[in-house]
Design an enzyme around this catalytic site. Sequence first.
Site, PDB file in Angstrom:
ATOM      1  N   HIS A   1      32.713  49.578  37.020  1.00 16.87           N
ATOM      2  CA  HIS A   1      33.303  50.297  35.893  1.00 16.87           C
ATOM      3  C   HIS A   1      32.427  51.457  35.405  1.00 16.87           C
ATOM      4  CE1 HIS A   1      30.947  47.477  33.156  1.00 16.87           C
ATOM      5  NE2 HIS A   1      30.848  48.595  32.466  1.00 16.87           N
TER       6      HIS A   1
ATOM      7  N   SER B   1      25.160  48.649  31.360  1.00 14.95           N
ATOM      8  CA  SER B   1      26.037  48.228  32.451  1.00 14.95           C
ATOM      9  C   SER B   1      25.455  48.625  33.798  1.00 14.95           C
ATOM     10  CB  SER B   1      27.416  48.890  32.319  1.00 14.95           C
ATOM     11  OG  SER B   1      28.093  48.417  31.202  1.00 14.95           O
TER      12      SER B   1
ATOM     13  N   ILE C   1      47.321  27.014  43.914  1.00 16.61           N
ATOM     14  CA  ILE C   1      46.729  25.745  43.508  1.00 16.61           C
ATOM     15  C   ILE C   1      46.603  25.659  41.991  1.00 16.61           C
ATOM     16  CG2 ILE C   1      45.439  25.274  45.627  1.00 16.61           C
ATOM     17  CD1 ILE C   1      43.042  26.658  44.416  1.00 16.61           C
TER      18      ILE C   1
ATOM     19  N   GLY D   1      45.450  30.815  51.719  1.00 18.78           N
ATOM     20  CA  GLY D   1      46.893  31.008  51.637  1.00 18.78           C
ATOM     21  C   GLY D   1      47.627  29.882  50.945  1.00 18.78           C
ATOM     22  N   VAL D   2      47.100  29.419  49.804  1.00 23.67           N
ATOM     23  CA  VAL D   2      47.787  28.405  49.014  1.00 23.67           C
ATOM     24  C   VAL D   2      47.751  28.808  47.548  1.00 23.67           C
ATOM     25  CG1 VAL D   2      47.339  26.439  50.546  1.00 23.67           C
ATOM     26  CG2 VAL D   2      45.648  27.057  48.798  1.00 23.67           C
TER      27      VAL D   2
ATOM     28  N   GLY E   1      25.777  51.095  28.095  1.00 25.85           N
ATOM     29  CA  GLY E   1      24.809  51.879  28.847  1.00 25.85           C
ATOM     30  C   GLY E   1      23.908  51.011  29.696  1.00 25.85           C
TER      31      GLY E   1
ATOM     32  N   ASP F   1      33.131  43.504  39.851  1.00 21.95           N
ATOM     33  CA  ASP F   1      32.664  44.688  39.132  1.00 21.95           C
ATOM     34  C   ASP F   1      31.334  45.198  39.679  1.00 21.95           C
ATOM     35  OD1 ASP F   1      33.058  46.703  37.310  1.00 21.95           O
ATOM     36  OD2 ASP F   1      32.040  45.666  35.672  1.00 21.95           O
TER      37      ASP F   1
END
Length: 516
Positions: A144, A252, A311, A308-309, A250, A179
């Site tokens: 970001h 970050s 849950i 690929g489930v 700042g 991020d």
Amino acid sequence: MQNMQSNEEFTLQYLAKNLPSRRQPARSAVKVATQLKMSLPMFAVALTALLAFCAIVLASMPANARSAPASFADLAEKISPAVVNITTSTVIAGRTGPQGIVPEGSPFEEFFNNRPRNNGPRRSSALGSGFVISEDGFIVTNNHVIEGADEIQIEFFPGDGQPTELLNAELIGTDKNTDIALLKVDADTPLRHVPFGDSNIARVGDWVLAMGNPLGQGFSVSAGIISARNRALQGSYDDYIQTDAAINRGNSGGPLFNMDGEVIGVNTAILSPNGGSIGIGFAMSSDVVTRVVAQLKEYGETRRGWLGVRIQDIAPDMVSAIEGLENEKGALVTDVPDGPAKNAGIQAGDVILNFDGDEVEDTRGLVRRVGNTDVDKTVRVVVLRDGSRETLRVTLGRREAAEAASASGDDTPQEPDSLDILGMTLSELSDDMRQELGLSEGAAGLAVVDLDEASEAFSKGLRAGDVITEAGQEKLETVGDFEDRVADARDAGRTSLLLLIRRDGQPRFLALSLDD
């Protein structure tokens, strides 16, 4: 005799108030004896009591206890050259409203922000932090901080041989889920850099240093301790270290150091009612960051494993409704769209207990474990199905390339019929009801058309318009099927019935009591 007892009591009281040095207890004791003008027998009694007391004190102290450092100056001087200020330039569209904590679109919008907001298109400059991880110029920061930037410039800590001029940075890759962003600069000389440490061995109470560019004030360092670990804020891959070291806008993208000068976190977010530090800051753990950075460095993007489930966690009242389940551990499969899991035979209603040799505690743990597994790797998945454990082999796909997969429905439509049971009025699906509820043609199940507001079903969140597709982990086509599932559960001595509910296409399980 009475006088001796009184003197000994007085001696012990005096010693309790005037504890001698741990390093020289005998010499201190002699000094005390001299001050009290003790006789030799009295001195022997006092010394024995003193040594016993010191032994107790020393035994109660942790073997690896570390006192607060007298100063952080040496450590700060050693690691500060690797910390950088980041300035970005961006043309942004106008937006009304007060200044927030993160830029619009960031996964941490409610927590952390470096950019002001005004009306009308304009060129905006933003400030953030980062740190150098290699001598050839790779730099880690937050996504970001640099998201949408047209230009990224790096300012180095003054002195110690680092570049004195601003350097333009190239964006290598980003990962919005954590991020994290990876940048690269070209410098004439090898850059001072810092290593990553192991966040998994960091403990609550350990000292840490946060470094960065808070509020545009330039290079700054703050100290604190680790307040908590394994914090989750919003994402599936969150693993945050919480600290009370001062972190502000700042900071970050700046590093969180341990006392060995290793980066164990990337400062990312704060909780604050006013946008300033109140001692609740969060740094993404190095255990997560190092994996992301390695993939960004190699591929320019992340490549996470994909099972690929869909849950959900297991609620306490579901344990008795799922045959063979002993506790709340595991991840309950609510749906299996086209993908690796479906190809391997995993079914809705399965409870995933073990993935690639690791026990599954909950859905968050499973998602992180799958995401950290290599794409195309074949793993063993242990599921609980119909009271028995089964081991399936699944070849993982890539999450980023397959998230749009959707569930299929192959059931045959039935003539509408209705049933009043367990505080619900249920109806079989007609073509008109499927269209009204946004269901696919031929989708099966029972629609909830009415509810007793005093019923358990209502209190647990069922509402008119919900569709029940399974009961007792078996598919439903008619109201007769539902009656059969209730009867079967009662005959088996179960006190609740597990239902699979769909609302706006999203599945979830809940358990209803079978008490009359």
